[in-house]
Every structure is written in C-alpha cells, then in structure tokens.
Design an enzyme around this catalytic site. Sequence first.
Site, mmCIF file in Angstrom:
data_model
loop_
_atom_site.group_PDB
_atom_site.id
_atom_site.type_symbol
_atom_site.label_atom_id
_atom_site.label_comp_id
_atom_site.label_asym_id
_atom_site.label_seq_id
_atom_site.Cartn_x
_atom_site.Cartn_y
_atom_site.Cartn_z
ATOM 1 N N SER A 222 4.865 24.267 -49.105
ATOM 2 C CA SER A 222 3.765 23.297 -49.089
ATOM 3 C C SER A 222 2.572 23.737 -49.931
ATOM 4 O O SER A 222 1.668 22.949 -50.183
ATOM 5 C CB SER A 222 3.334 22.968 -47.657
ATOM 6 O OG SER A 222 2.563 23.998 -47.103
ATOM 7 N N THR B 9 8.594 26.527 -44.405
ATOM 8 C CA THR B 9 9.301 27.658 -43.786
ATOM 9 C C THR B 9 10.465 27.196 -42.929
ATOM 10 O O THR B 9 11.528 27.822 -42.906
ATOM 11 C CB THR B 9 8.317 28.466 -42.906
ATOM 12 O OG1 THR B 9 7.372 29.082 -43.764
ATOM 13 C CG2 THR B 9 9.021 29.522 -42.101
ATOM 14 N N THR C 196 3.702 24.717 -43.246
ATOM 15 C CA THR C 196 2.490 24.719 -42.423
ATOM 16 C C THR C 196 1.215 24.927 -43.248
ATOM 17 O O THR C 196 0.135 24.536 -42.810
ATOM 18 C CB THR C 196 2.553 25.831 -41.351
ATOM 19 O OG1 THR C 196 2.678 27.093 -42.003
ATOM 20 C CG2 THR C 196 3.699 25.621 -40.398
ATOM 21 N N ASP C 197 1.358 25.529 -44.434
ATOM 22 C CA ASP C 197 0.145 25.926 -45.166
ATOM 23 C C ASP C 197 -0.770 24.749 -45.511
ATOM 24 O O ASP C 197 -1.988 24.869 -45.449
ATOM 25 C CB ASP C 197 0.520 26.698 -46.445
ATOM 26 C CG ASP C 197 1.135 28.050 -46.112
ATOM 27 O OD1 ASP C 197 1.001 28.497 -44.955
ATOM 28 O OD2 ASP C 197 1.756 28.653 -46.999
#
EC number: 3.5.1.1
Length: 333
Positions: free
Chosen positions: A54, A12, A85-86
């Site tokens: 990700s 992101t 972040t995932d």
Amino acid sequence: MKKILLIGTGGTIASQVTEDGLAPELTSEQLLAHIPAISQICQVESLQLLNLDSTNIAPAHWLRMVRCIRDHYNAYDGFVLTHGTDTMAYTAAALSYLIQNSPKPIVLTGAQKPIGFDVTDSKANLTDAFRVASSDMPGVSLVFNGKVILGTRAQKIRSKSFEAFSSINYPFLGVLRDGVLLPYIRQDCRDRPCFSDQLDTSVALLKLIPGTDQALLDYLLERNDALIIESFGVGGLPDYEGADFCGSVCRWTEKGKLVVLTTQVQNEGSDLGVYHVGHRLKDVPGVLEAFDMTTEAVTAKLMWIMGKMRTQTEIQRLFYTPVAHDILWPAEE
Ligand code: ASP
C-alpha cells in the site's frame, strides 16, 4: 445468506516471503482458501483489482476501487477490500468521500502478518470483515483487531503489533468478540449511495519541526493548490528571525491557494484561536482549520472537494460540512 464481494488490492495480508522482503503475491481466491469456514457466514465471490504494497497506492487507485464497487454495487450485499495497512487509513477516508451514504457495508481490512504465517492476525481480521460486511452496518469502515472504525476516523498507530489502528476523536462503531459483532453506532445512509469519480490531487503536506525553513512552505505552495500544515499543539505558525510563515501564507492565499492548519498531535485536534501564533490566522480567507479531523481525512476531503469546486468560498463551505462524521467541531457543536 448475504452475498459479499471480496476485492483484493495487496498488502501484508496477501504477502509472501521473497529474497527482497515481503511482497504481495496471493490472490483474493488464495486468501479465501485460508478461511474455509467463511461459507457459514456469507456467500463470497472475489476479484483481484490490484496487488500492491500500500506504499504504492495513489489517488488513481482509489478511483479504481470506487469504479469497481460502483460496477458491482447492485449484485452484492456488501464489500470487503483487503489492503495494506500502511495507507489503509487514507484509502478508508478517500472511499468515505467518494462513496457517500452507502446503505451497504464497504469494509477495509488487512493484517500485520501474512495469512500464510503460523502466527497471524490475517484470518481473524478477514473473517471479522466478512461479519461486518454481512451485517446491517452501512457505509465505509475499517475492521482490525476486533474493532470497527469509521472510515473517516481511522489512523495507523502501531507499525508492528496487531492493535494497529485507532479511531481518532470518535468512538468505535462496534467491536467483535468471539465472532460476534456488537454494533455501538449505526452510520446514517440513504436508499442509494452517491458516487464521485473525480479528485484533484494538487495537495501537499508539511510537517513543521522547530526551525523549519520557510522556503519549504513557499516551494510547496508554488507547486500545489492546497497545503496542509501539521503544526504544533492546538495550532499556530512560527515567526522567528528571518521567517514570516504567516505573511507567506497570507500572500499565497490571496493568490487563491488554500492552506489547512492541523496538528501533529494525534488526539483532540486543533483550536487556532487559543494562542496568538494561531489566532492571527483565524479569519484569513483561504486559511482553514482541521479541528478534530485526521490528516488522512483532510487530505482526501480536499482532493474530493477540489475535484468538484474551485472558489475558496465554495471549498471552505464544503470543507466544514460534515461527511460521514469526519468533523464534529465546530460544525455540529
Ligand atoms: N507494507 C505493507 C502495506 O501497507 C504493510 C501492511 O500491509 O501491513 O502494504
């Protein structure tokens, strides 16, 4: 002034609005242009390794990140990887096993809102990550929303808001307040890091629900060398009409497969010995227990260990050997 390498991998933080939703498009150079004041903290050079959401990160990409850091290790004082972040917690765990005892900081960061948005956590997270990478906090960590989290202990706990990560069963390594790093814990390190470049990805994960079809367990164990089972509470396997999970696990482990029992409860870990549903698995060869390790760390640790060892005994010994404080109990008790 410390010299830091920024390695862009997407997420992101580097995303832009497209007709089909947010997609990582900005380069690491373009990210740096958003935080010009970074030149007062450290000298930065950058490279673009990947530009992926990700969700699309796979173990082969972890090996590329490791190779990139190894190839540039001597030329820089620290490393910042921007990442979605995932799956950042999986990557943080994987890098913790693949690069051990690094005296130089290797810091992962990302954001919940793209760097080009008016309201964004990107600039603060990226700047904080450079502060940690320029400090003397060694080893792999994840920096997010003012917290420094050990690479083996990070977990994503919120899908939208800025406090996206937690440190599971371990304290924060430090916090950042108003641009100042307050270090609480210093990881151990040696003079030189130890790099690994092999992973065995024959690992699967089964999250139990009440009434899980046992055929799922057999399916996954037929196709993989190791299966992580996220069971309930402190851990155990169901045994109801027409299903015998325990018997099935024993049959597969006798054939050389590995099963790791863990819990779907986020904090405090497993303790198989407490209830009959778990106790009967405690001393079965080939059945391991995650104790206080995160599922992300168990996944990466199994892939790392199985990439170098084959026998159940060797794998079991290394699984319970702490690496970067990934497991405190029972080994360090
Ligand atoms: N889907 C994004 C990713 O993991 C989410 C993020 O970066 O926050 O790449």
